[in-house]
Design an enzyme around this catalytic site. Structure first.
Site, PDB file in Angstrom:
ATOM      1  N   SER A 136      46.782 -14.139  24.096  1.00 39.51           N
ATOM      2  CA  SER A 136      46.327 -15.514  24.257  1.00 39.51           C
ATOM      3  C   SER A 136      47.544 -16.426  24.301  1.00 39.51           C
ATOM      4  O   SER A 136      48.618 -16.071  23.789  1.00 39.51           O
ATOM      5  CB  SER A 136      45.421 -15.902  23.082  1.00 39.51           C
ATOM      6  OG  SER A 136      45.190 -17.299  23.034  1.00 39.51           O
ATOM      7  N   TYR A 149      44.661 -16.793  13.684  1.00 35.40           N
ATOM      8  CA  TYR A 149      44.468 -16.284  15.046  1.00 35.40           C
ATOM      9  C   TYR A 149      45.782 -16.345  15.832  1.00 35.40           C
ATOM     10  O   TYR A 149      46.176 -15.365  16.483  1.00 35.40           O
ATOM     11  CB  TYR A 149      43.382 -17.097  15.751  1.00 35.40           C
ATOM     12  CG  TYR A 149      43.096 -16.649  17.171  1.00 35.40           C
ATOM     13  CD1 TYR A 149      42.378 -15.486  17.416  1.00 35.40           C
ATOM     14  CD2 TYR A 149      43.524 -17.409  18.254  1.00 35.40           C
ATOM     15  CE1 TYR A 149      42.106 -15.078  18.717  1.00 35.40           C
ATOM     16  CE2 TYR A 149      43.265 -17.007  19.556  1.00 35.40           C
ATOM     17  CZ  TYR A 149      42.550 -15.839  19.782  1.00 35.40           C
ATOM     18  OH  TYR A 149      42.287 -15.444  21.078  1.00 35.40           O
TER      19      TYR A 149
END
Length: 245
Positions: A136, A149
């Site tokens: 990501s 995250y």
């Protein structure tokens, strides 16, 4: 993108929804035999109806022992997509042990474990392979309430590079795809944070709210295929230009 994966066997984690589900369908359409891994059996049942011949495997990849038992005898795999992930939001000062452990177990530890199982099989069979880790832009930039995250995806960047370094002599390529937010169910939950949603709108030069799932899938297929035969240890950004500003 029209690619031919006839005769190859692929394993996709997080296959029940979003990017993983569309990747499974694209691989099946391109001729691959696919092992679809998800912790939600209902998703695997519906996916199997869409993709006859699919090999469903229901397991929670956050559980090391269950994963070892489920995948230990998976057999030869030529292509691996490590897609399973959770995006659990908490402000930094409120991060709990449970959120930290669950995030790292699913987002990073499972990538290590599944890749070890698959790579050992590739090496014992003496066949080349391609592994794609779904990372990501959160591994490259900071996002509010996503400290854990972001940390898992940042760690995945280095894991991808070291895997490429050590597995390269065995003709196994390892790369990552780093999307901006994608309007999957998980992406939608992140967009519920107005601070993140506003940042995305302002930073995308293409003036897109998010990337399309198919754009991410296309990058995955490219990295899995021989079209990227000289590419390893690299990341493909599918970020709508987020990082240029």
């Amino acid at each position: 993108m029209q690619l031919n994966f006839n005769g190859l066997r692929a394993l996709v984690t997080g296959a029940g929804k979003g990017i993983g589900r569309d990747t499974v369908k694209a691989l099946c359409k391109s001729g691959a035999r696919v092992v679809a891994v998800s912790r939600t059996n209902e998703d695997l049942v519906s996916l199997s109806k869409e993709c006859p011949g699919l090999e469903p495997m229901c397991v929670d990849l956050g559980d090391w022992e269950a994963t070892e038992q489920a995948l230990g005898s998976v057999g030869p795999v030529d292509l691996l997509v490590n897609n399973a992930a959770v995006a659990l939001q908490q402000p930094f000062l409120e991060i709990s042990k449970e959120v930290f452990d669950r995030s790292f177990n699913v987002n990073l530890r499972s990538v290590l474990q599944v890749s070890q199982i698959v790579a050992r099989g590739m090496i014992s069979q003496g066949v080349p392979g391609s592994i794609v880790n779904i990372s990501s832009i959160a591994g490259l930039v900071s996002l509010p309430h996503l400290a854990v995250y972001c940390s898992t995806k940042g760690a995945m960047t280095m894991l991808t590079k070291v895997m490429a370094l050590e597995l390269g002599p065995h003709k196994i390529r390892v790369n990552s795809v780093n999307p901006t937010l994608v309007l999957t169910a998980m992406g939608q939950s992140v967009f519920e944070n107005p601070e993140i949603a506003q940042r995305m709108k302002e930073r995308h030069p293409q003036q897109k709210l998010a990337a399309e799932v198919q754009d991410v899938v296309n990058s995955i297929l490219f990295l899995l295929s021989d079209c990227s035969a000289s590419t390893t240890g690299s990341s493909i950004l599918v970020d709508c230009g987020y990082l240029v500003s």
